[in-house]
Design a protein around this motif. Structure first.
Motif, short mmCIF file in Angstrom:
data_model
loop_
_atom_site.label_atom_id
_atom_site.label_comp_id
_atom_site.label_asym_id
_atom_site.label_seq_id
_atom_site.Cartn_x
_atom_site.Cartn_y
_atom_site.Cartn_z
N ILE A 196 10.92 3.05 0.71
CA ILE A 196 9.89 3.81 0.00
C ILE A 196 9.99 3.41 -1.46
O ILE A 196 11.01 3.65 -2.11
N PHE A 197 8.96 2.76 -1.97
CA PHE A 197 8.94 2.34 -3.36
C PHE A 197 8.24 3.41 -4.20
O PHE A 197 7.04 3.67 -4.02
N VAL A 198 9.00 4.03 -5.10
CA VAL A 198 8.46 5.16 -5.87
C VAL A 198 8.00 4.70 -7.24
O VAL A 198 8.64 3.88 -7.90
N ARG A 199 6.88 5.25 -7.68
CA ARG A 199 6.25 4.81 -8.94
C ARG A 199 6.66 5.66 -10.13
O ARG A 199 6.46 5.26 -11.27
N ASP A 200 7.20 6.85 -9.88
CA ASP A 200 7.58 7.73 -10.99
C ASP A 200 8.60 8.75 -10.49
O ASP A 200 8.96 8.77 -9.30
N ASP A 201 9.05 9.61 -11.39
CA ASP A 201 10.07 10.61 -11.04
C ASP A 201 9.55 11.61 -10.02
O ASP A 201 10.31 12.09 -9.16
N LYS A 202 8.26 11.93 -10.08
CA LYS A 202 7.68 12.88 -9.13
C LYS A 202 7.74 12.32 -7.72
O LYS A 202 8.16 13.02 -6.77
N GLN A 203 7.35 11.08 -7.55
CA GLN A 203 7.42 10.47 -6.22
C GLN A 203 8.87 10.36 -5.75
O GLN A 203 9.16 10.59 -4.57
N ARG A 204 9.77 10.01 -6.65
CA ARG A 204 11.18 9.91 -6.26
C ARG A 204 11.71 11.25 -5.77
O ARG A 204 12.42 11.31 -4.76
N ALA A 205 11.37 12.33 -6.47
CA ALA A 205 11.85 13.66 -6.08
C ALA A 205 11.30 14.04 -4.70
O ALA A 205 12.04 14.58 -3.86
N THR A 226 16.76 4.47 5.31
CA THR A 226 15.60 4.01 4.55
C THR A 226 15.89 4.11 3.06
O THR A 226 16.30 5.17 2.56
N ALA A 227 15.68 3.02 2.34
CA ALA A 227 15.97 2.99 0.91
C ALA A 227 14.84 3.62 0.11
O ALA A 227 13.67 3.62 0.54
N ILE A 228 15.18 4.17 -1.04
CA ILE A 228 14.19 4.64 -2.01
C ILE A 228 14.43 3.85 -3.29
O ILE A 228 15.49 3.96 -3.91
N GLU A 229 13.47 3.01 -3.65
CA GLU A 229 13.65 2.07 -4.76
C GLU A 229 12.47 2.16 -5.73
O GLU A 229 11.37 2.54 -5.34
N PRO A 230 12.70 1.79 -6.99
CA PRO A 230 11.60 1.79 -7.96
C PRO A 230 10.54 0.77 -7.56
O PRO A 230 10.87 -0.34 -7.13
N ALA A 231 9.29 1.14 -7.71
CA ALA A 231 8.20 0.22 -7.40
C ALA A 231 8.17 -0.92 -8.43
O ALA A 231 8.40 -0.70 -9.62
N SER A 232 7.92 -2.11 -7.94
CA SER A 232 7.72 -3.27 -8.81
C SER A 232 6.36 -3.85 -8.47
O SER A 232 5.56 -3.23 -7.77
N THR A 233 6.07 -5.04 -8.96
CA THR A 233 4.76 -5.62 -8.73
C THR A 233 4.46 -5.75 -7.23
O THR A 233 5.30 -6.25 -6.46
N PHE A 234 3.30 -5.29 -6.84
CA PHE A 234 2.84 -5.44 -5.46
C PHE A 234 1.87 -6.61 -5.42
O PHE A 234 0.85 -6.61 -6.10
N TRP A 235 2.21 -7.61 -4.62
CA TRP A 235 1.39 -8.81 -4.49
C TRP A 235 0.60 -8.75 -3.20
O TRP A 235 1.18 -8.81 -2.11
N PRO A 236 -0.72 -8.60 -3.25
CA PRO A 236 -1.52 -8.57 -2.01
C PRO A 236 -1.30 -9.83 -1.19
O PRO A 236 -1.23 -10.94 -1.73
N ALA A 237 -1.19 -9.66 0.11
CA ALA A 237 -1.00 -10.80 1.00
C ALA A 237 -2.29 -11.59 1.16
O ALA A 237 -3.37 -11.17 0.73
N GLU A 238 -2.18 -12.73 1.79
CA GLU A 238 -3.32 -13.60 2.02
C GLU A 238 -4.39 -12.88 2.84
O GLU A 238 -4.11 -11.94 3.59
N ASN A 239 -5.61 -13.37 2.72
CA ASN A 239 -6.76 -12.75 3.38
C ASN A 239 -6.53 -12.54 4.88
O ASN A 239 -6.93 -11.52 5.44
N TYR A 240 -5.89 -13.50 5.51
CA TYR A 240 -5.65 -13.44 6.96
C TYR A 240 -4.96 -12.14 7.37
O TYR A 240 -5.21 -11.60 8.44
N HIS A 241 -4.08 -11.62 6.51
CA HIS A 241 -3.28 -10.45 6.86
C HIS A 241 -3.98 -9.12 6.58
O HIS A 241 -3.56 -8.09 7.10
N GLN A 242 -5.00 -9.14 5.74
CA GLN A 242 -5.67 -7.89 5.40
C GLN A 242 -6.52 -7.40 6.58
O GLN A 242 -7.24 -8.18 7.20
N GLN A 243 -6.40 -6.09 6.88
CA GLN A 243 -7.18 -5.50 7.97
C GLN A 243 -6.92 -6.22 9.29
O GLN A 243 -7.84 -6.40 10.11
#
Length: 284
Positions: A196-205, A226-243
């Protein structure tokens, strides 16, 4: 096989040229594309060269073993409109409204992580992608090879007036195995570990409290890893993988059926475990 040309010849040639330059294209794929492009450039029939290229790529396409961007090109060549359709990623890059937020979850192959969230009210968009790694713009092959430290994940943009972050975390626990930090069910490897990648203290809590509650529930005979880690850059996958679940419904259903069967059995054992514990407590 007769190919159906869905786009203009110049556009297809441009796509082929970009694929040849694309570092994610495998050497063998690049060789086939370059041969076709050079053959056309030498004056050969465009449709004949394209048919030959389709025949070369077909065995890998049938085994779903083309790199994602080449798979999209192949879908264009054979006239697969649904799979070739380019997924609009603009929502990922656009700023959120004041009432919107984002959640990022990793839980095995991202193909099976989109539909459960996307079907919930209040979900604005769900993207498959890579996060948590060490390089920019990772490719599928790099992540699959565990060269970059990224995991496959989904980014969810949601309307906080309709659905809460806590609701999404609760759903996340239901569709993943929180006791397996080496992958998820049939998906093995560090790139499939649950996070679970958390974006702020509220999400972490919220995520931390939910994880503690799940651990205390007794539903699992193993620790919740399951780990709880700070969110970093999210890189969208290639078109083939979307939907993917919409583009490849048959393959998706096979994967999802296996996943659901495993989780259903795990949840059943958990309920039995809790029931027996309660029964023993009553008999003391």
């Amino acid at each position: 096989m007769e190919v159906t040309i869905m786009v203009a010849q110049d556009e297809l040639l441009t796509i082929m040229y970009n694929l040849i330059l694309n570092p994610a294209t495998r050497d063998w794929e690049r060789e086939q594309l370059a041969t076709a492009k050079n053959t056309i450039g030498a004056g050969a029939s465009f449709s004949a060269a394209l048919a030959t290229l389709e025949g070369k790529l077909r065995p890998l396409a049938l085994r779903n073993n083309l790199t994602p961007d080449v798979a999209d090109f192949y879908a264009l060549v054979v006239g697969d409109v649904a799979e070739a359709d380019t997924f609009d990623l603009s929502r990922h890059f656009n700023p959120d409204a004041p009432y919107e937020d984002r959640a990022i979850f990793a839980g095995g192959c991202f193909w099976c992580m989109v539909e459960p969230f996307e079907q919930r009210p209040g979900i604005q968009a769900v993207f498959s992608g890579y996060t948590g790694g060490t390089i920019d713009h990772p490719t599928y092959d790099q992540v699959l090879g565990q060269y970059t430290g990224h995991v496959e994940a989904v980014e969810i943009i949601f309307d906080t007036r309709v659905v809460s972050y806590d609701d999404l975390v609760t759903l996340y626990w239901q569709i993943t195995d929180p006791t397996d930090d080496m992958g998820q069910i049939n998906d093995r490897g560090d790139q499939y570990r649950p996070v679970i990648f958390v974006r702020d203290d509220k999400q972490r809590a919220i995520a931390t409290a939910s994880k503690q509650q799940l651990d205390a529930s007794g539903l699992y005979g193993k620790p919740i890893v399951t780990a709880i880690e700070p969110a970093s850059t999210f890189w969208p996958a290639e078109n083939y993988h979307q939907q993917f679940y919409k583009k490849n419904p048959k393959r998706y259903r096979l994967l999802e059926r296996s996943r659901k069967q495993y989780l259903a059995t795990q949840h059943l054992f958990g309920r039995v475990r809790v029931g027996l514990k309660q029964l023993r407590g009553q008999n003391k």
